[in-house]
Scaffold this active site. Structure first.
Site, PDB file in Angstrom:
ATOM      1  N   CYS B  51       0.828  -1.209   0.000  1.00 59.78           N
ATOM      2  CA  CYS B  51       0.000   0.000   0.000  1.00 59.78           C
ATOM      3  C   CYS B  51       0.860   1.256   0.000  1.00 59.78           C
ATOM      4  O   CYS B  51       0.463   2.290  -0.500  1.00 59.78           O
ATOM      5  CB  CYS B  51      -0.870   0.039   1.244  1.00 59.78           C
ATOM      6  SG  CYS B  51      -1.787  -1.450   1.495  1.00 59.78           S
ATOM      7  N   ARG B  53       4.322   1.404  -0.863  1.00 61.70           N
ATOM      8  CA  ARG B  53       5.508   1.484  -1.711  1.00 61.70           C
ATOM      9  C   ARG B  53       5.434   0.538  -2.896  1.00 61.70           C
ATOM     10  O   ARG B  53       4.770  -0.508  -2.834  1.00 61.70           O
ATOM     11  CB  ARG B  53       6.766   1.190  -0.900  1.00 61.70           C
ATOM     12  CG  ARG B  53       6.868  -0.246  -0.405  1.00 61.70           C
ATOM     13  CD  ARG B  53       8.034  -0.445   0.535  1.00 61.70           C
ATOM     14  NE  ARG B  53       7.818   0.266   1.779  1.00 61.70           N
ATOM     15  CZ  ARG B  53       8.582   1.256   2.228  1.00 61.70           C
ATOM     16  NH1 ARG B  53       9.628   1.649   1.519  1.00 61.70           N
ATOM     17  NH2 ARG B  53       8.321   1.857   3.364  1.00 61.70           N
ATOM     18  N   GLY B 191     -14.986  -6.295   1.737  1.00 62.50           N
ATOM     19  CA  GLY B 191     -13.685  -6.932   1.547  1.00 62.50           C
ATOM     20  C   GLY B 191     -13.333  -7.683   2.813  1.00 62.50           C
ATOM     21  O   GLY B 191     -13.796  -7.325   3.901  1.00 62.50           O
ATOM     22  N   ALA B 192     -12.544  -8.709   2.651  1.00 61.64           N
ATOM     23  CA  ALA B 192     -12.206  -9.530   3.823  1.00 61.64           C
ATOM     24  C   ALA B 192     -10.722  -9.848   3.851  1.00 61.64           C
ATOM     25  O   ALA B 192     -10.307 -10.915   4.266  1.00 61.64           O
ATOM     26  CB  ALA B 192     -13.038 -10.808   3.801  1.00 61.64           C
TER      27      ALA B 192
END
Lengths: 239, 438
Positions: B51, B53, B191-192
C-alpha cells in the site's frame, strides 16, 4: 489545574448565591429576577451550575471552556447594565412567568450555543483530518444530542416566555402600546424563536442536522444576547 | 562482478493517487516479473508492491542492463503511467545504501507505522514470488533472506512492535470522535483481506448492534463473520448495506472505486443524513474522494490514518535507536560477506595472472642460464614470487580495506578488471593460488 479551576468554579458559584441572598435580604423580597442585576447573576449561576452538573454526571471535555466565558460575560453585563432598582412592571404572575421562562430559555440556549460551537470545532477537525490538534471535546454524536436537548428545553421555555410576554403586551395596563408587535424586542425575540424552530425541525427535515443545527444554535444565541442587550437600551415603557 | 540497485516510490515521495496507479495486483506482479525476465534475462529482480511502496530491486553485471532509466521505463510501461510523471517521485539507491534501505523496509523502520509487522510478510512474499520465477540468484537470495531475518529480529527484540499504534486502533479512535455509543450502530466491512480483518476485529470489540461482512468471495465473508460474530451479506445489495451502515471499512482489491459520489448521493436521503464514518484502506482506493465532501460523511483513507500514527510516533524516535543499531550491524555484516564474495575471485585472478607472468619470465631467463643449480633455481623462484607479492600487497590491502558495497570500491574492482584484463581471463588456467602475504 483542572482541580484548581473546578474549585474556583465552586467558589464563584458560592459567591454568586451569597450575592443573590444578600440582595434579597436587603430588598426584603425573595423573588430572584426582580431587577436586572439579579437576573444576570442568576443566569450566570445557573449556567455555572449546569456545567458542574454535566461534568459530575457524565463529563464532557471542554464544556467549561465554552460555557464559562458566557458566565463571565453575564457577570460583566450585570456590572454594566445591572440595576438594583426593581422594575415597576414586574408585579403580576404573568410578568414573573415571562421573566423566569425567558431567562431559563436563555440559559438553555447558552448551553446549546456552547455545545454547538464545540460541535463545529470537532466537525472541522474531523473533516480537515487534524483530529490531534487541540484538546478533546467529546464525540459529535454526544454534542449533537446535547445541543438538541438544550435547544428543545430552551425552545419550550422561550415559547412560554413569548406567550406570557404577549399576554403582558396585550394587557391594557402596560405601556407597550397598540403597536406592540412592531416593538424591536418582540421582533428580535420572534426571530430567535424562528431560528430555534429551524434547529428543532431537523427530525422532520434531517438535512438540517449536524453542522447546520450547530451553526443555527450559535446564531440563535448571538441573536438572543443581542435582544437582551438591545432591551437594556430601550425605553422602559416599551420593554 | 554483480551490481545491486533499487528504485521505487513510497508514502514519503509519492501521493496516494500516484501510488495507487503504480500498485501491482498479484496477477499484475507475476506478469511484470515474466516480462522483466524476458527483457533482462541475465538479471536478478524482486518487485515489492504494498500500500505504501512500489520498489524494484535489481542485481546485474556491472555493464549489464537495465540501468535506472530502463528500470523506470519498465515500471512505467507495466502500469501505463508516464515515466515523466514517475521520475520526480522516484528514489534510487545502490550497493550498501540499497541494502540498508531494504533492511529498514523489512524492519518497518521505513514504514509510516513504525513497528508494523505486515511489511515483513510483504517483503517475504515479494521474494518468494521472484524466487519461484527464478529471478533471484547469488545476490538477491542472500540479500532478501538476510532482510527477512533482520526484520524478524528488529520486531521481536526491540520495543518497536510492542508500543505500536495500529491502523485499526487509530480507526477506532476516530470512530469514537464521531460516535458516542456503538450499541446502536452498524459496522459494514467491504472486503475480507488481512487489513480488514484487523480493523473489523477492533470494531467487533466495541459490540456494535450489527456487523455486516460483504465480500465477493462468500466463503471468506462467512469465515470473517463467524470469527467476529457478524453476518455475511451479499455484494450485490451494497447500496442497501450502505444505507444501514454507520461505519464502513473497505479493503477490496478492486482497480476502480466501488463507492462513488453518485452511489452515495442516491442513498443519503434514505440514510436520513446520518453521519457515516468511511475507512478506505484499499490501494487503489475503493471510495471516490468526492464522497468525503458530502456533509456528515467522514472519509479517511490509508494515508489519513497513517499520518496520525506517524505524527504520534515522531516523538518516539528513541524507540527506533535500538532498531537502527541492529539494522546497521547487519548491513555491515552483509557488506563484509559481499566484500569477501566479490573480492575473492578478483584477488585470486590478479595473483594467478602475475605469478604466471613471473613464472613465464623466470623460465625464459633460466633457459638462458644453463649452469643454474636447483638450489639457485629455487632462490630465483622465491625471489620472483616475493616481488609479485610485494608489488600486489598495497593495492590488495587497499582493496580489502574498502567496502565492496560502496561505489568507490565498485569502481576499484571495475578498474582492476579493466586495467589488468581480468574480465577477459576467467580462472580457467590452473596455476596455484598464491598467498596474499608477501
Amino acid at each position: 489545574m483542572p482541580i484548581f479551576s473546578r474549585q474556583a468554579l465552586y467558589l464563584g458559584l458560592a459567591l454568586s448565591l451569597s450575592t443573590l441572598i444578600w440582595h434579597s435580604i436587603s430588598r426584603g423580597s425573595w423573588w430572584p429576577v426582580e431587577d436586572n442585576f439579579d437576573s444576570f447573576i442568576w443566569l450566570a449561576t445557573l449556567l455555572a451550575g449546569i456545567v458542574l452538573y454535566v461534568q459530575r454526571v457524565k463529563p464532557l471535555p471542554g464544556l467549561d471552556w465554552f460555557v464559562m466565558p458566557a458566565v463571565v460575560i453575564l457577570l460583566i453585563l450585570a456590572g454594566i447594565f445591572g440595576r438594583t432598582r426593581p422594575h415597576e412592571y414586574v408585579e403580576s404572575a404573568w410578568h414573573w412567568s415571562h421573566r423566569v421562562t425567558a431567562y431559563g430559555g436563555a440559559v438553555a440556549f447558552a448551553v446549546a450555543a456552547a455545545v454547538g460551537a464545540m460541535y463545529l470545532i470537532v466537525n472541522g477537525r474531523l473533516r480537515s483530518k487534524r483530529i490531534a490538534s487541540g484538546p478533546e471535546l467529546g464525540s459529535l454524536e454526544r454534542l449533537e444530542n446535547l445541543t438538541r436537548l438544550s435547544v428543545t428545553l430552551g425552545f419550550a421555555l422561550l415559547t412560554v416566555g413569548l406567550v406570557t410576554g404577549l399576554v403582558r403586551a396585550l394587557d391594557s395596563s402596560t405601556t407597550m402600546g397598540r403597536h406592540w408587535f412592531a416593538s424591536p424586542k418582540v421582533l428580535l425575540a420572534c426571530s430567535v424563536w424562528v431560528v430555534y424552530a429551524l434547529v428543532l425541525h431537523a427530525p422532520i427535515n434531517p438535512s438540517f442536522r449536524g453542522r447546520r443545527a450547530a451553526l443555527l444554535s450559535v446564531i440563535g444565541f448571538v441573536l438572543m444576547i443581542g435582544t437582551m442587550i438591545a432591551v437594556q437600551f430601550m425605553p422602559e415603557a416599551t420593554r | 562482478m554483480q551490481r545491486l540497485f533499487m528504485l521505487g516510490v513510497n508514502h514519503r515521495t509519492a501521493s496516494l493517487e500516484l501510488r495507487e496507479k503504480l500498485a501491482f495486483s498479484n496477477a499484475q506482479l507475476e506478469a511484470a516479473l515474466i516480462q522483466f525476465r524476458e527483457k533482462f534475462p541475465d538479471c536478478e529482480a524482486v518487485l515489492l508492491s504494498t500500500c505504501n511502496r512500489v520498489e524494484l530491486y535489481v542485481a546485474k553485471s556491472a555493464q549489464g542492463h537495465p540501468d535506472t532509466d530502463q528500470a523506470i521505463d519498465f515500471l512505467s510501461s507495466m502500469r501505463e503511467v508516464s515515466a515523466l510523471a514517475i521520475k520526480p517521485h522516484i528514489y534510487e539507491k545502490s550497493e550498501r545504501i540499497a541494502v540498508e534501505h531494504l533492511f529498514s523496509v523489512a524492519s518497518s523502520l521505513d514504514s509510516m507505522v513504525l513497528g508494523e509487522t505486515q511489511v515483513l510478510g510483504q517483503v517475504r512474499q515479494a521474494y518468494d514470488r521472484a524466487a519461484d520465477m527464478r529471478l533471484t540468484g547469488a545476490i538477491l537470495n542472500p540479500l532478501f533472506q538476510k532482510a527477512i531475518a533482520v526484520g524478524k529480529q528488529v520486531l521481536s527484540a526491540t520495543p518497536l512492535a510492542e508500543g505500536r499504534m495500529s491502523l485499526a486502533s487509530v480507526a477506532v479512535a476516530y470512530a469514537r470522535r464521531i460516535f458516542e455509543s456503538f450499541s446502536d450502530k452498524t459496522v459494514l466491512s467491504i472486503g475480507a483481506g488481512k487489513m480488514a480483518q484487523l480493523v473489523i476485529r477492533h470494531f467487533a470489540e466495541l459490540r456494535p448492534k450489527s456487523l455486516l461482512i460483504c465480500n465477493r468471495d462468500r466463503e471468506k465473508a462467512d469465515a470473517l463473520a463467524l470469527v467476529n460474530g457478524g453476518s455475511p451479506v451479499s455484494f450485490e445489495n451494497l447500496s442497501d448495506h450502505l444505507t444501514l451502515a454507520d461505519i464502513v471499512v473497505t479493503s477490496t482489491g478492486a482497480q476502480h472505486p466501488i463507492i462513488t459520489r453518485k452511489t452515495f448521493d442516491g442513498i443519503r436521503k434514505a440514510r436520513r443524513y446520518r453521519p457515516i464514518f468511511l475507512i478506505d484502506i484499499a490501494v487503489p482506493r475503493d471510495i471516490e474522494p468526492a464522497v468525503g465532501e458530502i456533509e456528515n460523511v467522514y472519509l479517511y483513507n490509508l494515508d489519513d490514518l497513517q499520518q496520525v500514527i506517524s505524527q504520534t510516533q515522531a516523538s518516539r524516535s528513541d524507540t527506533t535507536a535500538l532498531a537502527r543499531q541492529i539494522v546497521a550491524g547487519h548491513v555491515e555484516e552483509f557488506s563484509r560477506w559481499h566484500r569477501a564474495r566479490e573480492l575473492g575471485p578478483v584477488i585470486d585472478q590478479l595473483y594467478r595472472r602475475y605469478h604466471e607472468l613471473a613464472r613465464g619470465e623466470l623460465s625464459r631467463t633460466l633457459g638462458k642460464l644453463p649452469n643454474v643449480s636447483n638450489a639457485e633455481k629455487q632462490h630465483l623462484e622465491d625471489l620472483t614470487r616475493r616481488i609479485v607479492n610485494k608489488l600486489l600487497h598495497d593495492p590488495i590491502k587497499r582493496l580489502k580495506e574498502s567496502d565492496s558495497m560502496h561505489q568507490a570500491s565498485a569502481q576499484y574492482i571495475h578498474a582492476l578488471e579493466k586495467l589488468f584484463q581480468l574480465d577477459e581471463h576467467p580462472d580457467s588456467e590452473g596455476a596455484p593460488i598464491e598467498p596474499a602475504n608477501p
